[in-house]
Write an enzyme that holds these catalytic residues in place. Structure first.
Site, mmCIF file in Angstrom:
data_model
loop_
_atom_site.group_PDB
_atom_site.id
_atom_site.type_symbol
_atom_site.label_atom_id
_atom_site.label_comp_id
_atom_site.label_asym_id
_atom_site.label_seq_id
_atom_site.Cartn_x
_atom_site.Cartn_y
_atom_site.Cartn_z
ATOM 1 C CG HIS A 28 -66.411 104.050 -59.922
ATOM 2 N ND1 HIS A 28 -67.368 104.990 -60.267
ATOM 3 C CD2 HIS A 28 -65.253 104.756 -59.793
ATOM 4 C CE1 HIS A 28 -66.821 106.184 -60.338
ATOM 5 N NE2 HIS A 28 -65.526 106.073 -60.042
ATOM 6 C CG HIS A 86 -60.635 106.045 -61.354
ATOM 7 N ND1 HIS A 86 -61.063 106.642 -62.523
ATOM 8 C CD2 HIS A 86 -61.622 106.256 -60.450
ATOM 9 C CE1 HIS A 86 -62.250 107.212 -62.331
ATOM 10 N NE2 HIS A 86 -62.606 106.994 -61.076
ATOM 11 C CG ASN A 140 -52.413 105.566 -63.507
ATOM 12 O OD1 ASN A 140 -51.211 105.358 -63.318
ATOM 13 N ND2 ASN A 140 -52.985 105.319 -64.676
ATOM 14 C CB THR A 188 -57.494 108.331 -68.638
ATOM 15 O OG1 THR A 188 -58.288 108.391 -67.462
ATOM 16 C CG2 THR A 188 -57.879 109.416 -69.609
ATOM 17 N N PRO A 189 -56.631 106.486 -71.485
ATOM 18 C CG PRO A 189 -57.565 105.789 -73.495
ATOM 19 C CD PRO A 189 -57.912 106.407 -72.176
ATOM 20 N N GLY A 240 -62.585 112.711 -64.401
ATOM 21 C CA GLY A 240 -61.731 113.893 -64.350
ATOM 22 C C GLY A 240 -62.355 115.017 -63.534
ATOM 23 C CD GLU A 298 -66.600 113.043 -58.578
ATOM 24 O OE1 GLU A 298 -66.469 113.230 -59.816
ATOM 25 O OE2 GLU A 298 -65.732 112.502 -57.883
ATOM 26 C CG ASP A 338 -63.760 106.870 -56.904
ATOM 27 O OD1 ASP A 338 -63.585 106.668 -58.108
ATOM 28 O OD2 ASP A 338 -64.141 107.969 -56.449
ATOM 29 C CG ASP A 339 -59.425 107.120 -57.166
ATOM 30 O OD1 ASP A 339 -58.760 106.951 -58.198
ATOM 31 O OD2 ASP A 339 -60.507 107.738 -57.152
HETATM 32 P P1 IMP Z 1 -56.390 106.602 -64.664
HETATM 33 O O1 IMP Z 1 -57.576 106.884 -65.525
HETATM 34 O O2 IMP Z 1 -56.027 105.153 -64.585
HETATM 35 O O3 IMP Z 1 -55.225 107.468 -65.027
HETATM 36 O O4 IMP Z 1 -56.834 106.961 -63.153
HETATM 37 C C1 IMP Z 1 -56.695 108.219 -62.556
HETATM 38 C C2 IMP Z 1 -57.645 109.235 -63.140
HETATM 39 O O5 IMP Z 1 -58.998 108.879 -62.812
HETATM 40 C C3 IMP Z 1 -57.496 110.649 -62.540
HETATM 41 O O6 IMP Z 1 -56.516 111.407 -63.227
HETATM 42 C C4 IMP Z 1 -58.878 111.244 -62.728
HETATM 43 O O7 IMP Z 1 -59.033 111.797 -64.018
HETATM 44 C C5 IMP Z 1 -59.790 110.032 -62.643
HETATM 45 N N1 IMP Z 1 -60.462 109.958 -61.329
HETATM 46 C C6 IMP Z 1 -60.117 109.242 -60.262
HETATM 47 N N2 IMP Z 1 -60.995 109.427 -59.261
HETATM 48 C C7 IMP Z 1 -61.930 110.282 -59.732
HETATM 49 C C8 IMP Z 1 -63.104 110.874 -59.160
HETATM 50 O O8 IMP Z 1 -63.517 110.638 -58.008
HETATM 51 N N3 IMP Z 1 -63.788 111.743 -59.961
HETATM 52 C C9 IMP Z 1 -63.422 112.032 -61.234
HETATM 53 N N4 IMP Z 1 -62.331 111.495 -61.796
HETATM 54 C C10 IMP Z 1 -61.597 110.633 -61.041
HETATM 55 ZN ZN ZN Z 2 -64.270 107.717 -59.911
#
Ligand code: IMP
Ligand code: ZN
Length: 345
Positions: free
Chosen positions: A33, A35, A37, A126-127, A193, A223, A300-301
């Site tokens: 998990h 992401h 970006n 996310t595309p 999102g 969440e 996560d991030d």
């Molecule tokens: P991307 O999908 O590579 O653009 O990564 C960033 C995106 O992941 C953000 O714009 C969110 O939509 C999503 N995201 C990142 N962390 C979370 C979270 O903890 N909960 C829900 N969405 C998340």
């Molecule tokens: Zn997440």
């Protein structure tokens, strides 16, 4: 190639003795998990921002604002503020070359070096259609980088954003399915999102389609306290293989999750940072551990949370109150559950 980490994971890591440190680093870990970006190393993003500002006459301060916040350490009052960071990051990854560069650095952060953060990574993204690329080109660009590594090391999950219209979400699932059928390394779809956005009853067809195409399904679920019980049950009715966070499940939802044995993607630092969990000892990981339910530990991030997978594992092993005080055998078992929950390989 791991930058400096801060926060609870860093403190927990600092508290370990050298044999525990060696144990955690050597443990084969799956990161399921993360992401794209949200995981760009800050040094790379700063460089990208510098180049962006030099080449763009329109130096809109959305980029500058995000960079300043990220380099100083983001402080969130509530989880919803978190999503305001992304427009600034997205401005920097809006053409194929910069997206490729960001992806390459993220992959290196998790997979390269003598002691990589993880043995296996399922990166999600996310595309995004921009003036310079279509959604299909977006996913192809990320996959080109993913596929530079062996199959046993990394795969891609295509994220659907809760704000997407039915048409856009359908297009994203079609892209994921088509690329998978062409032998590209897409292994699943995700729902992510703003946790308050969107109507989840409209997403049934997308997850059914994804499953039909042989893709794994993982959903960010429960969440926040604002996620109503009926929405949570609705999402569970889509038979997800894995669940992100699953923080606020009521008894009915917990019973279903346990019955289905869906693996829970646990993001300790993320939850503390977003203030959906107040302290480690209250974290819902304890519930899943007590019931011997499958979990996996994730970052996560890493960009806003300034964490790492090794730091997240340190939170398992460190003595209370810095960590959960689990034994090495318990931590090893958790790592094995993560490897067992992979969509790919
Ligand atoms: P991307 O999908 O590579 O653009 O990564 C960033 C995106 O992941 C953000 O714009 C969110 O939509 C999503 N995201 C990142 N962390 C979370 C979270 O903890 N909960 C829900 N969405 C998340
Ligand atoms: Zn997440």
């Amino acid at each position: 190639m791991v930058g400096q980490i801060f926060g609870p994971g860093a403190i927990a890591l600092e508290s370990l003795d050298s044999s525990q440190f060696v144990f955690i680093n050597a443990l084969p870990k799956a990161e399921l998990h993360a992401h794209l970006n949200g995981c760009i190393p800050i040094s790379e993003l700063q460089q990208m921002a510098h180049e962006y500002q030099r080449s763009n006459k329109d130096s809109s301060d959305v980029v500058q604002k995000a960079i300043v916040q990220l380099q100083n350490g983001v402080v969130l009052e509530k989880i919803y503020d978190f999503f305001d960071l992304f427009p600034g990051i997205y401005a920097l990854t809006s053409d194929p070359a910069s997206l490729r560069r960001a992806t390459r650095t993220v992959l290196a952060q998790f997979l390269d070096g003598p002691t990589p953060q993880c043995a296996y990574l399922e990166l999600r993204s996310t595309p995004r259609e921009t003036a310079q690329m279509s959604k299909l080109e977006y996913v192809q660009t990320v996959l080109d980088e993913v596929e530079r590594y062996p199959k046993a090391r990394v795969a891609l999950i295509v994220s659907l954003d809760r704000r997407m219209s039915v048409e856009v979400a359908r297009e994203c699932v079609q892209i994921a399915s088509r690329l998978k059928s062409e032998g590209r390394r897409v292994v699943g779809v995700d729902l992510c999102g703003d946790p308050k956005a969107g109507d989840m009853s409209l997403f049934a067809e997308h997850f059914a389609q994804a499953k039909q195409a042989g893709l794994g399904v993982t959903l960010h679920i429960a969440e926040t306290l604002d996620n109503p019980a009926d929405e949570i049950l609705q999402l569970l009715s889509y038979s997800p293989d894995r669940l992100g966070h699953a923080t606020f499940l009521n008894d009915e939802a917990k019973a279903l999750v346990r019955q289905n044995k869906s693996c829970i993607e646990i993001c300790l630092s993320s939850n503390l940072f977003c203030k959906t969990v107040t302290k480690l000892e209250d974290h819902h990981i304890r519930y899943y551990l007590q019931h011997d339910h499958p979990i996996t530990i994730c970052t996560d991030d890493t960009l806003p949370f300034r964490n790492s997978l090794v730091g997240e594992y340190a939170l398992l092993l460190a003595k209370q109150p810095l960590g959960l005080g689990l034994s090495e055998d318990e931590v090893r078992r958790i790592a094995e559950m993560g490897m067992a929950a992979r969509f790919g390989v």
